[in-house]
Design a protein around this motif. Sequence first.
Motif, PDB file in Angstrom:
ATOM      1  N   ALA A  14      54.319  34.758  47.369  1.00 17.61           N
ATOM      2  CA  ALA A  14      53.967  35.875  48.433  1.00 17.61           C
ATOM      3  C   ALA A  14      53.199  36.872  47.718  1.00 17.61           C
ATOM      4  CB  ALA A  14      55.323  36.334  48.709  1.00 17.61           C
ATOM      5  N   VAL A  15      53.473  37.058  46.436  1.00 22.66           N
ATOM      6  CA  VAL A  15      52.499  38.114  45.689  1.00 22.66           C
ATOM      7  C   VAL A  15      51.285  37.577  45.720  1.00 22.66           C
ATOM      8  CG1 VAL A  15      52.278  39.245  43.666  1.00 22.66           C
ATOM      9  CG2 VAL A  15      54.647  39.028  44.394  1.00 22.66           C
ATOM     10  N   CYS A  16      50.875  36.489  45.296  1.00 22.75           N
ATOM     11  CA  CYS A  16      49.567  35.856  45.310  1.00 22.75           C
ATOM     12  C   CYS A  16      49.014  36.045  46.619  1.00 22.75           C
ATOM     13  CB  CYS A  16      49.573  34.378  44.812  1.00 22.75           C
ATOM     14  SG  CYS A  16      50.271  34.028  43.007  1.00 22.75           S
ATOM     15  N   ALA A  17      49.477  35.663  47.740  1.00 23.32           N
ATOM     16  CA  ALA A  17      49.065  35.714  48.979  1.00 23.32           C
ATOM     17  C   ALA A  17      48.599  37.040  49.172  1.00 23.32           C
ATOM     18  CB  ALA A  17      49.818  34.997  49.957  1.00 23.32           C
ATOM     19  N   PHE A  18      49.645  38.108  48.944  1.00 27.07           N
ATOM     20  CA  PHE A  18      49.259  39.541  49.318  1.00 27.07           C
ATOM     21  C   PHE A  18      48.046  40.056  48.446  1.00 27.07           C
ATOM     22  CE2 PHE A  18      50.018  44.024  48.411  1.00 27.07           C
ATOM     23  CZ  PHE A  18      49.916  44.761  49.780  1.00 27.07           C
ATOM     24  N   GLY A  19      47.900  39.643  47.360  1.00 27.73           N
ATOM     25  CA  GLY A  19      46.876  40.211  46.387  1.00 27.73           C
ATOM     26  C   GLY A  19      45.634  39.786  47.016  1.00 27.73           C
ATOM     27  N   LEU A  20      45.552  38.398  47.248  1.00 26.23           N
ATOM     28  CA  LEU A  20      44.325  37.725  47.733  1.00 26.23           C
ATOM     29  C   LEU A  20      43.893  38.255  49.158  1.00 26.23           C
ATOM     30  CD1 LEU A  20      44.750  34.063  46.860  1.00 26.23           C
ATOM     31  CD2 LEU A  20      43.445  35.704  45.615  1.00 26.23           C
ATOM     32  N   LEU A  21      44.983  38.576  49.985  1.00 22.32           N
ATOM     33  CA  LEU A  21      44.861  39.053  51.276  1.00 22.32           C
ATOM     34  C   LEU A  21      43.951  40.649  51.194  1.00 22.32           C
ATOM     35  CD1 LEU A  21      44.937  38.800  54.519  1.00 22.32           C
ATOM     36  CD2 LEU A  21      47.270  40.226  54.229  1.00 22.32           C
ATOM     37  N   MET A  22      44.550  41.295  50.170  1.00 22.50           N
ATOM     38  CA  MET A  22      43.911  42.733  49.897  1.00 22.50           C
ATOM     39  C   MET A  22      42.602  42.554  49.420  1.00 22.50           C
ATOM     40  SD  MET A  22      46.435  44.431  51.256  1.00 22.50           S
ATOM     41  CE  MET A  22      45.723  45.993  50.774  1.00 22.50           C
ATOM     42  N   ALA A  23      42.223  41.737  48.482  1.00 23.39           N
ATOM     43  CA  ALA A  23      40.834  41.453  47.967  1.00 23.39           C
ATOM     44  C   ALA A  23      40.047  40.979  49.003  1.00 23.39           C
ATOM     45  CB  ALA A  23      41.052  40.279  46.767  1.00 23.39           C
ATOM     46  N   MET A  24      40.428  40.410  50.161  1.00 23.83           N
ATOM     47  CA  MET A  24      39.453  39.440  50.853  1.00 23.83           C
ATOM     48  C   MET A  24      38.519  40.566  51.517  1.00 23.83           C
ATOM     49  SD  MET A  24      40.350  37.432  54.196  1.00 23.83           S
ATOM     50  CE  MET A  24      41.053  38.677  55.098  1.00 23.83           C
ATOM     51  N   PRO A  25      38.606  41.778  51.714  1.00 20.98           N
ATOM     52  CA  PRO A  25      37.537  42.600  52.561  1.00 20.98           C
ATOM     53  C   PRO A  25      36.452  42.547  51.591  1.00 20.98           C
ATOM     54  CG  PRO A  25      39.718  43.727  53.009  1.00 20.98           C
ATOM     55  CD  PRO A  25      40.070  42.386  51.988  1.00 20.98           C
ATOM     56  N   ASN A  26      36.613  42.647  50.336  1.00 20.34           N
ATOM     57  CA  ASN A  26      35.354  42.601  49.171  1.00 20.34           C
ATOM     58  C   ASN A  26      34.453  41.572  49.550  1.00 20.34           C
ATOM     59  OD1 ASN A  26      36.397  45.303  47.646  1.00 20.34           O
ATOM     60  ND2 ASN A  26      38.117  43.966  47.909  1.00 20.34           N
ATOM     61  N   ALA A  27      34.895  40.495  49.985  1.00 20.87           N
ATOM     62  CA  ALA A  27      34.048  39.350  50.229  1.00 20.87           C
ATOM     63  C   ALA A  27      33.125  39.485  51.502  1.00 20.87           C
ATOM     64  CB  ALA A  27      34.846  38.052  50.506  1.00 20.87           C
ATOM     65  N   TRP A  58      35.183  44.301  62.255  1.00 25.16           N
ATOM     66  CA  TRP A  58      36.282  43.950  61.515  1.00 25.16           C
ATOM     67  C   TRP A  58      37.695  43.813  62.059  1.00 25.16           C
ATOM     68  CZ3 TRP A  58      36.288  40.824  57.287  1.00 25.16           C
ATOM     69  CH2 TRP A  58      37.418  40.608  56.424  1.00 25.16           C
ATOM     70  N   PRO A  59      38.503  42.983  62.016  1.00 24.73           N
ATOM     71  CA  PRO A  59      39.623  42.977  62.979  1.00 24.73           C
ATOM     72  C   PRO A  59      40.677  44.187  62.361  1.00 24.73           C
ATOM     73  CG  PRO A  59      39.225  40.785  62.326  1.00 24.73           C
ATOM     74  CD  PRO A  59      38.164  41.613  61.768  1.00 24.73           C
ATOM     75  N   ALA A  60      41.163  44.905  63.347  1.00 27.44           N
ATOM     76  CA  ALA A  60      41.990  46.081  62.918  1.00 27.44           C
ATOM     77  C   ALA A  60      43.116  45.506  62.286  1.00 27.44           C
ATOM     78  CB  ALA A  60      42.299  47.003  64.001  1.00 27.44           C
ATOM     79  N   TRP A  61      43.733  44.488  62.544  1.00 29.65           N
ATOM     80  CA  TRP A  61      44.958  43.818  62.128  1.00 29.65           C
ATOM     81  C   TRP A  61      44.872  43.397  60.495  1.00 29.65           C
ATOM     82  CZ3 TRP A  61      44.895  38.796  60.531  1.00 29.65           C
ATOM     83  CH2 TRP A  61      43.873  38.047  61.384  1.00 29.65           C
ATOM     84  N   LEU A  62      43.804  43.214  60.038  1.00 31.37           N
ATOM     85  CA  LEU A  62      43.481  42.783  58.638  1.00 31.37           C
ATOM     86  C   LEU A  62      43.218  43.937  57.903  1.00 31.37           C
ATOM     87  CD1 LEU A  62      40.801  39.800  58.934  1.00 31.37           C
ATOM     88  CD2 LEU A  62      43.110  39.734  58.112  1.00 31.37           C
ATOM     89  N   PRO A  63      43.626  43.867  56.404  1.00 35.62           N
ATOM     90  CA  PRO A  63      43.454  44.967  55.500  1.00 35.62           C
ATOM     91  C   PRO A  63      41.961  45.461  55.498  1.00 35.62           C
ATOM     92  CG  PRO A  63      43.904  43.211  54.423  1.00 35.62           C
ATOM     93  CD  PRO A  63      44.302  42.711  55.758  1.00 35.62           C
TER      94      PRO A  63
END
Length: 553
Positions: A14-27, A58-63
């Motif tokens: 879960a920690v890994c998934a959360f970190g990758l999700l927060m990093a995703m907008p930079n892509a 950009w979807p509002a529900w995504l970080p």
Amino acid sequence: MLQIDLWKRVLIWAVCAFGLLMAMPNAFYERVEARNDAVAALELGHAGNGLEAQAGMWPAWLPSGLVNLGLDLRGGAHLLAEVQVGDVYEARVKALWPEVRNLLRDERATIGTIRLQPSQGDQLRVKVSKPEQVGAAATLVRGLARPVVSLTGAGQSDLVVTTEGDMVVVELSEAEKLATDERTVQQALEIIRRRIDEVGTREPTIQRQGADRILIQVPGIGSAAELKEIIGTTAQLTFHPVIGRGSNAGANPGPGNEILPSLDEEDVFYTIESAPVVTGEDLVDAQPSFDQNNTPAVSFRFNPTGARKFGNYTAENIGSPFAIVLDGEVVSAPVIQSHIPGGSGIITGRFTVEESTNLAVLLRAGALPAGLDFLEERTIGPELGQDSIDAGRIACVVAFVAVLVFMVLSYGTFGLFANIALILNVGLIFGLLSTIGATLTLPGIAGIVLTIGMAVDANVLVFERIREELKSAKGPARAIDLGYEKALSAILDANITTFITAVILFAVGSGPVRGFAITLGLGILTSVFTAIFVTRLMIVIWFERRRPKTIEV
């Protein structure tokens, strides 16, 4: 034995998934940045220009948090400004004259008549017609003194009143000057920050350097000259009684008066009283507008104190002109037609729409308490910033590939697990940087490159320890378990000492050094997490499925 509880496994993933999700907008940096800017503009009440369409990119529900790019990566402007604190001494002393004049006039029978004399900028010299009473006059003026409002000046007075022959000399005490310096620089810092925030620039760096200097770095702005226009204008707005109008700038204005040029009319000068009726400090709002001739203007509104002063003055001086002064120039000098009780008005002049908008921004943000002297200015073009980003990207890729190849060649399957953890590690770093809204600089990229090299250190320690345990004829499961157990103390010691160094760099450093310290410190945290928890979890899952009788590390 090799065993990890289910809740621990879920938490790690879960920690890994959360970190990758927060990093995703930079892509999707440009798209998310455009969306964030559009949302900010809509929240401020702006509309049109396709803002709604940009907000939907950009979807509002995504970080939508991004790693902010620093000045060296994004381009922008760098200024080092010195606050002219001496200007404030002169303004403070000048403002005392009406109070001193009224006080001594009431005692005219005792001390005689008074007259303001020319003096140095930070002194007020008042001549009394009865020299033998100059001591009594000084005693009266000392009654205007107030305690210094500062810890270092506690118990001291803000004024020093002395006598020289038949003159009373008033100036600020040294304790008050020190307290004034501190207040002036802090106020200038806050006003510069407000002005830049009004313009909507992204992640500026505004910090104090030394006693009276301010460092300003604003990424994304066109040039240092553009930045100076925003923050370099003092925007001191004052309203003064008008004594006369003429064309001679060198005429004698008389005691307590001064001559100022007209902003719009060439070779026109106004003689005004130096002490203002009301100042821009009493403004609560200023907005760009249009006057009755549909030309750009600025409307303003005072707070209750300023409205009362303004109303009283206009009621008592109907038919007299008064000057609206901005930074030492008379913007206009209208004649008071009637009592203005509402505390609002309009500033007209030969403004363009852009100039009236910028003036309203400056007046809303507040006047600088003193002028700024720019000691250093640099403009960093976006092309140079892009070159830095490209160079940093190449450095990261080369380091990344080299480490991946080395780990696979050295440790086989276990090296592959370490490589997967390394990829997760970099993702977690960017996720943390996005979450805390950190600014990435070129030294920050260096910190990430260093982290990539250091991230596998912990895995190397573990894997070498597992090799040693296998040589002592222990089974695979026991060897893996002991490898992690016995390497843990060395891993923690090495990373804690490096983390302490990063904390010290962040605490005592500034600018680029802090950028390096942030990425290094976050990289250490994510490296320890991925090495101790993520890599071990992957090895445990692999071992549970394969159940190998022997392993090669």
